[in-house]
Enzyme design. Sequence first.
Site, short mmCIF file in Angstrom:
data_model
loop_
_atom_site.label_atom_id
_atom_site.label_comp_id
_atom_site.label_asym_id
_atom_site.label_seq_id
_atom_site.Cartn_x
_atom_site.Cartn_y
_atom_site.Cartn_z
N ASP A 136 27.50 -51.38 40.82
CA ASP A 136 27.32 -52.85 41.06
C ASP A 136 26.74 -53.45 39.91
O ASP A 136 25.83 -53.19 39.03
CB ASP A 136 26.09 -52.86 41.99
CG ASP A 136 25.52 -54.21 42.16
OD1 ASP A 136 26.07 -55.24 41.98
OD2 ASP A 136 24.38 -54.28 42.79
N GLU A 158 20.64 -47.63 9.06
CA GLU A 158 19.57 -46.91 8.41
C GLU A 158 18.35 -47.51 9.50
O GLU A 158 17.86 -48.40 9.15
CB GLU A 158 19.22 -47.04 7.12
CG GLU A 158 20.10 -46.61 6.02
CD GLU A 158 19.99 -46.75 4.65
OE1 GLU A 158 18.99 -47.62 4.50
OE2 GLU A 158 20.56 -46.14 3.85
N GLU A 175 15.07 -47.76 11.26
CA GLU A 175 13.91 -47.35 11.25
C GLU A 175 13.17 -47.63 12.62
O GLU A 175 13.54 -48.48 13.47
CB GLU A 175 13.01 -48.37 10.28
CG GLU A 175 13.55 -48.27 8.69
CD GLU A 175 13.10 -49.18 7.79
OE1 GLU A 175 13.14 -49.04 6.53
OE2 GLU A 175 12.47 -50.25 8.32
N GLU A 211 8.15 -43.59 6.83
CA GLU A 211 8.65 -44.95 6.23
C GLU A 211 7.27 -45.53 5.82
O GLU A 211 6.33 -44.86 5.84
CB GLU A 211 9.49 -45.91 7.26
CG GLU A 211 10.92 -46.10 6.85
CD GLU A 211 11.07 -46.69 5.52
OE1 GLU A 211 10.34 -47.14 4.86
OE2 GLU A 211 12.23 -46.50 5.14
N GLU A 265 12.17 -42.97 9.56
CA GLU A 265 13.55 -43.32 9.43
C GLU A 265 14.30 -41.84 9.42
O GLU A 265 14.07 -41.01 8.81
CB GLU A 265 13.93 -44.03 8.19
CG GLU A 265 15.63 -44.51 7.95
CD GLU A 265 15.53 -45.19 6.69
OE1 GLU A 265 15.00 -46.25 6.45
OE2 GLU A 265 16.55 -45.08 5.85
N HIS A 315 19.20 -51.53 7.76
CA HIS A 315 20.17 -51.71 6.81
C HIS A 315 21.58 -51.18 7.22
O HIS A 315 21.47 -50.01 7.62
CB HIS A 315 19.75 -51.19 5.28
CG HIS A 315 18.23 -51.62 5.10
ND1 HIS A 315 17.50 -50.75 4.15
CD2 HIS A 315 17.52 -52.50 5.23
CE1 HIS A 315 16.19 -51.54 3.98
NE2 HIS A 315 16.42 -52.62 4.93
N ARG A 349 16.60 -54.81 -4.10
CA ARG A 349 16.38 -54.56 -2.89
C ARG A 349 16.02 -55.80 -1.98
O ARG A 349 15.42 -55.90 -1.00
CB ARG A 349 15.41 -53.37 -2.53
CG ARG A 349 16.10 -52.04 -2.54
CD ARG A 349 15.10 -50.88 -2.28
NE ARG A 349 16.27 -49.76 -1.80
CZ ARG A 349 16.75 -48.97 -2.61
NH1 ARG A 349 16.78 -48.98 -3.97
NH2 ARG A 349 17.56 -47.78 -2.40
N GLU A 360 25.63 -53.06 1.28
CA GLU A 360 24.57 -52.71 2.30
C GLU A 360 24.02 -54.07 2.88
O GLU A 360 23.63 -55.01 1.98
CB GLU A 360 23.35 -52.07 1.50
CG GLU A 360 22.13 -51.56 2.63
CD GLU A 360 21.01 -51.19 1.68
OE1 GLU A 360 20.31 -50.56 2.13
OE2 GLU A 360 20.82 -51.44 0.39
N ARG A 365 21.26 -56.07 4.59
CA ARG A 365 19.96 -55.58 4.73
C ARG A 365 19.04 -56.48 5.80
O ARG A 365 18.09 -56.19 5.97
CB ARG A 365 19.20 -55.83 3.20
CG ARG A 365 19.51 -54.76 2.38
CD ARG A 365 18.93 -54.66 0.94
NE ARG A 365 17.68 -54.67 1.06
CZ ARG A 365 16.96 -53.23 1.16
NH1 ARG A 365 17.74 -52.13 1.26
NH2 ARG A 365 15.61 -52.96 1.09
#
Length: 470
Positions: free
Chosen positions: A51, A130, A132, A212, A220, A269, A339, A358, A360
């Site tokens: 359904d 990655e 968390e 973390e 993580e 990330h 970062r 990456e 983020r």
Amino acid sequence: MTPKDVIKMAQENKAVMVNFKFLDFPGIWQHFAVPIAELKEEIFEEGLGFDGSSIRGWQAIHTSDMLIIPDPTTAFMDPFMEYPTISLICNVVDPITKEFYSRDPRYIAQKAEAYLKSTGIGDTAYFGPEAEFFIFDGIRFDQNAHSGYYFIDSVEGIWNSGREENPNLGYKPRHKEGYFPVPPTDSLVNLRTEMVMEMQKVGIYVEREHHEVATAGQAEIDMRFDSLVRMSDKNMLFKYIIKNVARRHGKTVTFMPKPLFGDNGSGMHCHQSIWKGGKPLFAGNGYAGLSELALYYIGGILKHAKALAAITNPTTNSYKRLTPGFEAPVNLAYSARNRSASIRIPTYSASPKAKRIEVRFPDPSCNTYLAFSAMLMAGLDGIENKIHPGEPLDKDIYELGPEELASVPTMPGSLEEALDHLEEDHEFLMKGNVFTEDAIETWINYKRTREVDALRLRPHPYEFFLYYDI
């Protein structure tokens, strides 16, 4: 793996049930099961009915019949069933037209992979998320006409440093100090190891696990990268394993981006790159060892980031994490090693095969089939239109003065704002019919009515603190 291989696998493992898993639109696995006698090769072509009107964001009641078609390459023995059970991830099909369903996130991801190949730019998009998450000891919440609250508890929570635990042995990580103290401060290392062991049993390659930054059990676990659809499949299995291992030990896991006030939220990330014929296309002689193609890919992500946010950061809670001045990268810039930029170019290795970007800003509340597909489509738009990202920002963005910072665009400040951007900017998602107009409209309407408006209508507990005595 073929249907015959699946049947053989079930027989060798003495399976008595078959569990079929598929994804609803927001991104949570649904399932139903049949006895092993029903596992026949025809199922992989004819499918099984269910359904569709009872699935979030899907069919109306008068067009509710849908089919699931199991993918034989996804078979695994389910580690959490009391009776031996083989599980399969499925695609969704319209029973009348026999066409794949336009709102099935897995089908959207498959179309994104097909579109990449059709462009001739590359043949494989690799993603490495990655994600968390928090491991709590208890969670209580309610919202009704006359009350609203949530209460989180964790034996690791710094707020329990004074609790009578008969005895209280201490070693509770302070706010923002959970990265990386050894046990006994890290009290969850054995639980995370058990999660890793269960992942390895079902073919997930884990690269590392760790506590973390936040107090109260933030964690993580990183999987090795894989192609878009396969990585999304693994991400669903990853969440399934983590939640069920935690429950096995009387604990509970959340992938909410910001469950705690005053400490780090949970991000996801996303490492990504494009390959062709077994060769990496992001390696070159440009900035941070990037190719021109990789820079254009970054340009596409940055150009469409505000629209992407409605898919990569798709909850109202996402924007409690994505707040200027805190740990989440809200400034739309790119940099090597830095970062604080929303796109980072990792420099751990000089190998061309390791060259990637990456992104983020995403968080783990997203539906990764949709989020990976949307980011790929934005990057490809950047390549196709040669959108250069401009100069990198190799400074600590949090230390910039007001004038410098004013020139750096930022992510949306709310889900409502992100949905407005997606409404205005989604043509890049529709190339190759990857996202359909219907899928995008349904996503926007669902998020606005079920989440944005639903939250707007309800008083918040903190409003009583601010305004009760007015």
